[in-house]
Design a protein around this motif. Structure first.
Motif, PDB file in Angstrom:
ATOM      1  N   MET A 250      27.665 -54.809 100.857  1.00  0.00           N
ATOM      2  CA  MET A 250      26.820 -53.652 100.436  1.00  0.00           C
ATOM      3  C   MET A 250      27.548 -52.586  99.857  1.00  0.00           C
ATOM      4  SD  MET A 250      24.943 -53.042 104.127  1.00  0.00           S
ATOM      5  CE  MET A 250      23.882 -51.661 103.648  1.00  0.00           C
ATOM      6  N   PHE A 251      28.936 -52.326 100.152  1.00  0.00           N
ATOM      7  CA  PHE A 251      29.629 -51.518  99.488  1.00  0.00           C
ATOM      8  C   PHE A 251      29.893 -51.974  97.814  1.00  0.00           C
ATOM      9  CE2 PHE A 251      34.115 -50.718  97.817  1.00  0.00           C
ATOM     10  CZ  PHE A 251      33.973 -49.130  97.828  1.00  0.00           C
ATOM     11  N   LEU A 252      30.021 -53.023  97.550  1.00  0.00           N
ATOM     12  CA  LEU A 252      29.921 -53.498  96.224  1.00  0.00           C
ATOM     13  C   LEU A 252      28.531 -53.256  95.494  1.00  0.00           C
ATOM     14  CD1 LEU A 252      31.840 -56.906  96.451  1.00  0.00           C
ATOM     15  CD2 LEU A 252      32.678 -54.602  95.448  1.00  0.00           C
ATOM     16  N   VAL A 253      27.423 -53.495  96.228  1.00  0.00           N
ATOM     17  CA  VAL A 253      26.105 -53.287  95.696  1.00  0.00           C
ATOM     18  C   VAL A 253      25.998 -51.667  95.334  1.00  0.00           C
ATOM     19  CG1 VAL A 253      23.715 -53.383  96.093  1.00  0.00           C
ATOM     20  CG2 VAL A 253      24.967 -55.289  96.515  1.00  0.00           C
ATOM     21  N   LEU A 254      26.551 -51.071  96.389  1.00  0.00           N
ATOM     22  CA  LEU A 254      26.260 -49.455  96.242  1.00  0.00           C
ATOM     23  C   LEU A 254      27.060 -48.938  95.208  1.00  0.00           C
ATOM     24  CD1 LEU A 254      26.365 -48.569  99.985  1.00  0.00           C
ATOM     25  CD2 LEU A 254      24.319 -48.360  98.491  1.00  0.00           C
ATOM     26  N   CYS A 255      28.478 -49.359  95.107  1.00  0.00           N
ATOM     27  CA  CYS A 255      29.195 -49.076  93.790  1.00  0.00           C
ATOM     28  C   CYS A 255      28.746 -49.393  92.302  1.00  0.00           C
ATOM     29  CB  CYS A 255      30.747 -49.812  93.879  1.00  0.00           C
ATOM     30  SG  CYS A 255      31.692 -49.079  95.305  1.00  0.00           S
ATOM     31  N   TRP A 256      27.964 -50.404  92.560  1.00  0.00           N
ATOM     32  CA  TRP A 256      27.140 -50.764  91.276  1.00  0.00           C
ATOM     33  C   TRP A 256      26.159 -50.054  91.074  1.00  0.00           C
ATOM     34  CZ3 TRP A 256      22.013 -52.631  90.562  1.00  0.00           C
ATOM     35  CH2 TRP A 256      22.120 -53.233  89.240  1.00  0.00           C
TER      36      TRP A 256
END
Length: 277
Positions: A250-256
């Protein structure tokens, strides 16, 4: 209103739930309020949620490494239904412990029968655990509990004379990384890990009033009994692993999503600058 407040103050479950909910709302809400006033409602919420997922990922990683925080099931020995307490040597083959029946009869001495069982176990890949090893004491305690539950012995009527386990136990869990399998944080899958405990009854002691109790002695004429257990390695780190993996994704998706928004903003600003130029 007063009765409602008194009820909240008296019920520990309700008070605990409200404390956690209010604490989380104040903690995350205050940060979102600050970010929302500077970045806007939607962008502030996205930034706050990204930071929260990153913090949860770090927290889950620490839990995963040290086995703390939200834990799963701890390792323990469990019974094998119908085959836990084996009171005769001949039944070891029927229980599936030995591949072949032991060559003993009713005239064979108990010590000789125990030696025959030990030799056959070692030929099948079982290893005898040293009495000084921690596994010996843990298996001894669990075997005593199962014997007392089955009614085979009362406390203080028997002695654990040997503990056998499948050799090598390191191959029971997988996958492990590294040249020697040092990294086992991903070893969520494991094969059944069996343990066999040999038990010998004590001789009947004569108790006399006013005299110190006599040290118990193993009855060499009585046949050995065995406790067949399976070691459940548990799932101590699985909850922390799921939290870490899920929050990291979820953190990587939000950063994207934040990066994608910055690109749109940069393109819009560049297009506006060209139109004004």
């Amino acid at each position: 209103m007063l009765s409602t407040l008194l009820a909240v103050n008296w019920e520990p479950e309700l008070r605990g739930i409200l404390t956690v909910v209010l604490g989380a709302a104040v903690w995350m809400g205050s940060i979102y309020l600050i970010l929302g006033t500077n970045l806007g409602a939607r962008l502030g919420f996205l930034v706050a949620l990204t930071g929260l997922m990153g913090w949860i990922a770090l927290m889950g990683t620490v839990w995963w490494i040290y086995g703390i925080g939200l834990k799963g099931e701890v390792p323990e020995w469990k019974q094998i239904p119908g085959r836990t307490v084996i009171q005769e040597v001949d039944l070891l083959f029927q229980a599936g412990v030995l591949d072949e029946p032991v060559a003993v009869d009713s005239e064979t001495e108990a010590v000789a029968a125990a030696d025959a069982v030990r030799s056959q176990l070692e030929s099948q890949g079982w290893a005898q655990v040293a009495e000084s090893a921690p596994e010996f004491g843990q298996a001894q305690v669990s075997a005593g509990v199962f014997l007392e539950e089955e009614g085979a012995f009362e406390p203080g009527e028997f002695e654990v004379t040997a503990v056998y386990e499948v050799d090598p136990p390191a191959e029971s869990a997988y996958p492990k990384l590294g040249p020697n399998g040092e990294f086992d944080q991903l070893a969520f899958f494991h094969k059944p890990y069996y343990t066999l405990v040999e038990v010998a009854p004590y001789e009947d002691q004569r108790v006399e009033e006013g005299r110190a109790p006599i040290a118990p002695v193993v009855d060499e004429d009585q046949p050995r009994q065995y406790v067949y257990m399976v070691r459940d390695l548990g799932s101590l780190r699985e909850p922390a692993a799921y939290i870490t993996i899920g929050s990291t994704l979820m953190f990587l998706v939000l950063c994207w999503l934040l990066h994608r928004r910055d690109r749109f903003v940069a393109e819009n600003r560049a297009r506006k600058a060209l139109e004004q130029g």
